[in-house]
Design an enzyme around this catalytic site. Structure first.
Site, short mmCIF file in Angstrom:
data_model
loop_
_atom_site.label_atom_id
_atom_site.label_comp_id
_atom_site.label_asym_id
_atom_site.label_seq_id
_atom_site.Cartn_x
_atom_site.Cartn_y
_atom_site.Cartn_z
N GLN A 177 -0.06 38.71 21.81
CA GLN A 177 0.29 37.08 21.05
C GLN A 177 1.41 37.38 19.77
OE1 GLN A 177 -1.11 34.47 21.92
NE2 GLN A 177 -0.59 33.87 19.95
N ASP A 208 3.46 36.11 30.75
CA ASP A 208 4.97 35.39 29.07
C ASP A 208 5.91 34.76 29.72
OD1 ASP A 208 3.30 33.65 26.95
OD2 ASP A 208 3.09 35.22 25.92
N LYS A 229 -7.89 31.33 25.42
CA LYS A 229 -7.60 32.03 26.31
C LYS A 229 -8.64 32.96 26.93
CE LYS A 229 -2.84 32.37 24.68
NZ LYS A 229 -1.95 33.48 24.41
#
Length: 292
Positions: A98, A121, A54
């Site tokens: 995460q 997200d 990422k």
């Protein structure tokens, strides 16, 4: 019949190029650089690889990439305090914590602490609700990638019969909502579905997201159907999806491979969501080609 292969790797590269173009214009025209902050707690190897990927792709797109790597014994209060600081940081437009988090940390509470406008997200309950009622929301990255590829391959999805296998909050449920938004007739199938093979067999679009290697076989698939395989399963034979690729490819009209299908789209859509969040935060028009 031999199915067309939907090349997610190539599609994702094209999407990242679009992102980079929008970022360059934001910098040149407005002096604004979209910023993405990723928080990793602990030392899970798979998460570490994903976070590094990422960061690399965020920088390649010309965006600000910030990583916070915290030890596994980080307390929930310390993590929430970090999220609060990122919420207040005007240089950060997207925040990603995460998952999974270490035991003892309430994932739902952490995700709920992220500002919905920075929730790239798409997991915050506010964004989940907005998506459910068809309003503007941050859309989870993997389902967003799936719908973008379906649009590219099939064009108008209106009236098509779609079956989503798997009802997770991360993929299955938002995928069903997105397909409804495209005016598909949608069935959300799961482990308790009676005659699952028969349900899947009537679909024009099949999205498999259950985490069971090669569960969907050729006899489940309507000839000519488009099959999106979200599954990533590590086996002795290597990475495989939820779909028996070789068998289904002989029946379907189009199929995504594993690897190289849906996977690359997830990070590309994360970058796209961050640019979208940046534009919204600054009262600028949303970038064409990056949003639904």
């Amino acid at each position: 019949m031999t199915a067309d292969i939907i090349d997610g790797k190539a599609f994702a590269a094209g999407l990242r190029n679009k992102v980079a173009g929008h970022v360059a214009r934001l910098v040149a025209d407005h002096g604004i650089t979209p910023g993405l902050a990723v928080v990793l707690v602990g030392d899970d190897p798979a998460s570490d690889v994903y976070v590094r990927s990422k960061g690399r792709m965020t920088k390649a797109a010309g965006m600000l990439s910030v990583e916070h790597r915290l030890p596994a014994d980080t307390t929930q209060d310390d993590l929430l305090a970090l999220v609060a600081r990122l919420n207040a940081d005007r240089a950060i437009h997207g925040i990603l914590v995460q998952l999974p988090l270490p035991k003892g940390i309430d994932e739902a509470r952490v995700l709920a602490t992220i500002l919905p406008a920075k929730d790239v997200d798409g997991f915050h309950i506010s964004n989940v609700g907005l998506l459910a009622v068809g309003q503007r929301a941050m859309v989870p990255c993997t389902p967003l990638g799936c719908i973008l590829m379906l649009r590219e391959h099939l064009g108008d999805l209106s009236g098509l019969d779609a079956v989503v296998i798997g009802r997770s909050n991360i993929v299955g449920k938002p995928m069903a909502q997105l397909l409804l938004g495209e005016n598909c007739t949608v069935t959300l199938a799961h482990s308790r579905t009676r005659d699952l093979a028969g349900v899947v067999r009537r679909a024009d679009i099949v999205v498999a997201a259950v985490g069971r290697p090669c569960m969907v076989t050729a006899d489940w698939i309507k000839p000519g159907a488009t099959v999106i395989d979200v599954g990533i399963n590590r086996t002795d034979a290597g990475l495989v999806g939820d779909v028996d690729f070789a068998g289904v490819a002989a029946v379907a009209g189009a199929i995504t491979p594993v690897p190289g299908g849906v996977g690359p789209m997830t990070i590309a859509c994360l970058l796209a969501n961050t640019v979208t969040a940046c534009c919204r935060a600054n009262g600028l028009p949303e970038p064409m080609g990056l949003t639904l």
